[in-house]
Design an enzyme around this catalytic site. Structure first.
Site, PDB file in Angstrom:
ATOM      1  N   CYS A 198       0.822  -1.228   0.000  1.00 45.34           N
ATOM      2  CA  CYS A 198       0.000   0.000   0.000  1.00 45.34           C
ATOM      3  C   CYS A 198       0.853   1.273   0.000  1.00 45.34           C
ATOM      4  O   CYS A 198       0.330   2.367  -0.202  1.00 45.34           O
ATOM      5  CB  CYS A 198      -0.942   0.007   1.190  1.00 45.34           C
ATOM      6  SG  CYS A 198      -1.989  -1.454   1.262  1.00 45.34           S
TER       7      CYS A 198
ATOM      8  N   HIS B  65      -3.368   7.042   3.509  1.00 42.45           N
ATOM      9  CA  HIS B  65      -3.789   5.784   2.881  1.00 42.45           C
ATOM     10  C   HIS B  65      -5.152   5.404   3.460  1.00 42.45           C
ATOM     11  O   HIS B  65      -5.367   5.440   4.666  1.00 42.45           O
ATOM     12  CB  HIS B  65      -2.749   4.709   3.170  1.00 42.45           C
ATOM     13  CG  HIS B  65      -3.186   3.340   2.774  1.00 42.45           C
ATOM     14  ND1 HIS B  65      -3.776   3.074   1.560  1.00 42.45           N
ATOM     15  CD2 HIS B  65      -3.137   2.158   3.451  1.00 42.45           C
ATOM     16  CE1 HIS B  65      -4.061   1.782   1.506  1.00 42.45           C
ATOM     17  NE2 HIS B  65      -3.692   1.208   2.635  1.00 42.45           N
TER      18      HIS B  65
ATOM     19  N   ASN C 284     -10.116  -0.474   0.842  1.00 37.28           N
ATOM     20  CA  ASN C 284      -8.670  -0.304   0.756  1.00 37.28           C
ATOM     21  C   ASN C 284      -8.213  -0.695  -0.656  1.00 37.28           C
ATOM     22  O   ASN C 284      -8.185  -1.871  -0.996  1.00 37.28           O
ATOM     23  CB  ASN C 284      -8.004  -1.185   1.818  1.00 37.28           C
ATOM     24  CG  ASN C 284      -6.494  -1.070   1.822  1.00 37.28           C
ATOM     25  OD1 ASN C 284      -5.894  -0.491   0.912  1.00 37.28           O
ATOM     26  ND2 ASN C 284      -5.866  -1.633   2.845  1.00 37.28           N
TER      27      ASN C 284
HETATM   28  N1  COA Z   1     -17.738  -9.739   9.833  1.00 42.25           N
HETATM   29  C1  COA Z   1     -18.081 -10.137  11.042  1.00 42.25           C
HETATM   30  N2  COA Z   1     -17.209 -10.553  11.975  1.00 42.25           N
HETATM   31  C2  COA Z   1     -15.912 -10.525  11.631  1.00 42.25           C
HETATM   32  C3  COA Z   1     -15.466 -10.111  10.360  1.00 42.25           C
HETATM   33  C4  COA Z   1     -16.448  -9.705   9.447  1.00 42.25           C
HETATM   34  N3  COA Z   1     -16.132  -9.280   8.214  1.00 42.25           N
HETATM   35  N4  COA Z   1     -14.135 -10.201  10.308  1.00 42.25           N
HETATM   36  C5  COA Z   1     -13.720 -10.647  11.513  1.00 42.25           C
HETATM   37  N5  COA Z   1     -14.796 -10.865  12.293  1.00 42.25           N
HETATM   38  C6  COA Z   1     -14.826 -11.357  13.656  1.00 42.25           C
HETATM   39  C7  COA Z   1     -13.607 -12.161  14.013  1.00 42.25           C
HETATM   40  O1  COA Z   1     -13.750 -13.477  13.561  1.00 42.25           O
HETATM   41  C8  COA Z   1     -13.606 -12.068  15.515  1.00 42.25           C
HETATM   42  O2  COA Z   1     -14.527 -13.006  15.988  1.00 42.25           O
HETATM   43  P1  COA Z   1     -14.175 -13.865  17.322  1.00 42.25           P
HETATM   44  O3  COA Z   1     -14.014 -12.832  18.400  1.00 42.25           O
HETATM   45  O4  COA Z   1     -15.367 -14.719  17.458  1.00 42.25           O
HETATM   46  O5  COA Z   1     -12.906 -14.593  16.979  1.00 42.25           O
HETATM   47  C9  COA Z   1     -14.197 -10.674  15.770  1.00 42.25           C
HETATM   48  O6  COA Z   1     -14.832 -10.273  14.563  1.00 42.25           O
HETATM   49  C10 COA Z   1     -13.185  -9.629  16.162  1.00 42.25           C
HETATM   50  O7  COA Z   1     -12.103  -9.766  15.297  1.00 42.25           O
HETATM   51  P2  COA Z   1     -10.891  -8.768  15.384  1.00 42.25           P
HETATM   52  O8  COA Z   1      -9.899  -9.152  14.330  1.00 42.25           O
HETATM   53  O9  COA Z   1     -10.426  -8.635  16.780  1.00 42.25           O
HETATM   54  O10 COA Z   1     -11.613  -7.405  14.981  1.00 42.25           O
HETATM   55  P3  COA Z   1     -10.976  -5.992  14.878  1.00 42.25           P
HETATM   56  O11 COA Z   1     -11.763  -5.031  15.682  1.00 42.25           O
HETATM   57  O12 COA Z   1      -9.485  -6.007  15.061  1.00 42.25           O
HETATM   58  O13 COA Z   1     -11.242  -5.614  13.354  1.00 42.25           O
HETATM   59  C11 COA Z   1     -10.103  -5.525  11.273  1.00 42.25           C
HETATM   60  C12 COA Z   1     -10.698  -6.418  12.340  1.00 42.25           C
HETATM   61  C13 COA Z   1      -9.520  -6.394  10.185  1.00 42.25           C
HETATM   62  C14 COA Z   1     -11.194  -4.654  10.683  1.00 42.25           C
HETATM   63  C15 COA Z   1      -9.023  -4.630  11.919  1.00 42.25           C
HETATM   64  O14 COA Z   1      -8.123  -5.404  12.667  1.00 42.25           O
HETATM   65  C16 COA Z   1      -8.255  -3.837  10.921  1.00 42.25           C
HETATM   66  O15 COA Z   1      -8.783  -2.973  10.287  1.00 42.25           O
HETATM   67  N6  COA Z   1      -6.949  -4.084  10.781  1.00 42.25           N
HETATM   68  C17 COA Z   1      -6.114  -3.401   9.849  1.00 42.25           C
HETATM   69  C18 COA Z   1      -6.365  -3.959   8.493  1.00 42.25           C
HETATM   70  C19 COA Z   1      -5.774  -3.124   7.426  1.00 42.25           C
HETATM   71  O16 COA Z   1      -6.134  -1.995   7.282  1.00 42.25           O
HETATM   72  N7  COA Z   1      -4.842  -3.705   6.668  1.00 42.25           N
HETATM   73  C20 COA Z   1      -4.231  -3.100   5.584  1.00 42.25           C
HETATM   74  C21 COA Z   1      -3.192  -2.158   6.047  1.00 42.25           C
HETATM   75  S1  COA Z   1      -2.460  -1.422   4.667  1.00 42.25           S
END
Ligand code: COA
Length: 359
Positions: free
Chosen positions: A115, A255, A285
């Site tokens: 990215c 970004h 993204n």
């Molecule tokens: N819909 C519903 N539930 C979802 C889900 C979705 N699309 N994706 C994940 N979950 C669930 C998980 O399975 C987890 O369930 P569990 O507690 O039963 O295991 C729960 O939601 C929480 O997951 P978690 O990963 O802790 O959520 P989070 O608040 O960290 O949000 C992201 C997840 C991916 C949105 C977040 O971590 C994020 O944005 N990370 C950065 C990603 C990014 O921008 N990457 C590119 C960088 S360039």
């Protein structure tokens, strides 16, 4: 050759016409519009149609940017495509763009910093223009990450979208343009966000397919924390390198990965939310394409005016991160005579350089 600055004189973007909403995703994986909206801010994303690829989208964005810069494809010196989803391992996507737009004189290569690729490509173009090695460059961020997504993995497939954004960067004797660029990386964390398959370590095979190595995999929460700190640090470093303070910045274009990351970066920097450009809700993204698409939309929304100091900041797989500070100039269409005279003066300088005896 006299010292010149690198100025953005054209910009354009392309997003595929197919829009996939959170409600569409509800039908594919166990998710909800509410979860995606609350955790990411994303409402919809564009997905490439069959036959559309990173190079075809990049070429569309490039044509718009060239038109705006009033630069003929035949006059382009260099094409850099920032992408981690190239059409092929090689030839470079930039070479495909070169042929598609008819930039017959241009050198072409890709930059891969996930990215952060667009900011990396911009930094290279800036250096080459300022050094006098080239007069102009087409800098593109383009991605088709939808083809690397595991559409059964709700943790990743809801986050990404496809698209392309391009800018024309030209040398100018005007005292505006790109004022600083900073780039960083930490390869020890490469396995927190990656596509393992398809390279020489895990070439495509029955086994690599069975293990799903060709899919993008991510540790979301680790990526989140590092993204916030790294982007804020890079922003401060780029400002210091430009001799500016946050108060001098009219617009921050981060970004567009996730609204919570963007808000956390703003908070960490104590930067007013109204001066942060956000369009992640409509694109998701788009990786390397996100900053140039956001830049185009910010300009169209009247949020970029001549003389504005703009801060671009990116973070991506690798991990990679970086930032750039620039003073917005606008297009030749707006500044008419002055930039045409500027080009004529530089052409004259080139001739003088060539006829000047050596020694
Ligand atoms: N819909 C519903 N539930 C979802 C889900 C979705 N699309 N994706 C994940 N979950 C669930 C998980 O399975 C987890 O369930 P569990 O507690 O039963 O295991 C729960 O939601 C929480 O997951 P978690 O990963 O802790 O959520 P989070 O608040 O960290 O949000 C992201 C997840 C991916 C949105 C977040 O971590 C994020 O944005 N990370 C950065 C990603 C990014 O921008 N990457 C590119 C960088 S360039």
């Amino acid at each position: 050759m006299a010292r010149q600055n690198a100025v953005i004189t054209g910009w354009g973007f392309y997003a595929p016409s197919r829009v996939m909403t959170n409600f569409d995703l509800e039908k594919i994986v166990d998710t909800s519009d509410q979860w995606i909206t609350e955790r990411t801010g994303i409402k919809e994303r564009h997905i490439a149609a069959e036959g559309e690829t990173t190079s075809t989208m990049a070429a569309r964005a490039a044509r718009v940017a060239l038109e705006r810069a009033r630069l003929r494809p035949a006059d382009v010196d260099l094409i850099i495509v920032g992408t981690c989803s190239p059409d092929y391992l090689f030839p470079a996507t930039a070479c495909l763009v070169q042929t598609a737009i008819g930039a017959e004189r241009a050198g072409s290569f890709d930059v891969e910093a996930a990215c952060t690729s667009f900011v990396s490509a911009l930094a290279i173009a800036n250096g080459m223009i300022v050094s006098g090695a080239i007069r102009n460059a087409l800098v593109i961020g383009a991605e088709t990450l939808s083809r690397f997504l595991d559409w059964t993995d709700r943790g990743t497939c809801v986050l990404f979208g496809d698209g392309a954004g391009a800018v024309v960067v030209e040398g100018s004797s005007a005292s505006v343009g790109i004022e600083s660029t900073v780039l960083h990386s930490d390869g020890s964390k490469g396995d927190l966000l990656w596509v393992q398959g398809g390279g020489v370590k895990h070439p495509a095979s029955k086994d690599s397919l069975a293990k799903g190595l060709h899919f993008l995999k991510m540790d979301g929460s680790a990526t989140f924390k590092l993204a916030v700190k790294s982007m804020a640090d890079a922003a401060e470093e780029a400002l210091a390198a430009a001799g500016l303070k946050l108060d001098d910045i009219a617009l921050l274009i981060p970004h567009q990965a996730n609204i919570r990351i963007i808000e956390a970066v703003g908070k960490r920097l104590r930067f007013p939310a109204e001066k942060v450009f956000v369009n992640v809700q409509r694109y998701g993204n788009t990786s390397a394409a996100s900053i140039p698409i956001a830049l185009c939309e910010a300009e169209a929304a009247g949020r970029l005016r001549r003389g504005d100091k703009v801060l671009l900041v990116a973070f991506g797989g690798g991990f990679t991160w970086g930032a750039a500070v620039l003073e917005w100039w606008g297009s030749h269409l707006e500044h008419g005579q002055r930039s045409i005279l500027d080009r004529a003066a530089r052409a004259l300088e080139d001739v003088v350089d060539r006829v000047r005896p050596v020694g």
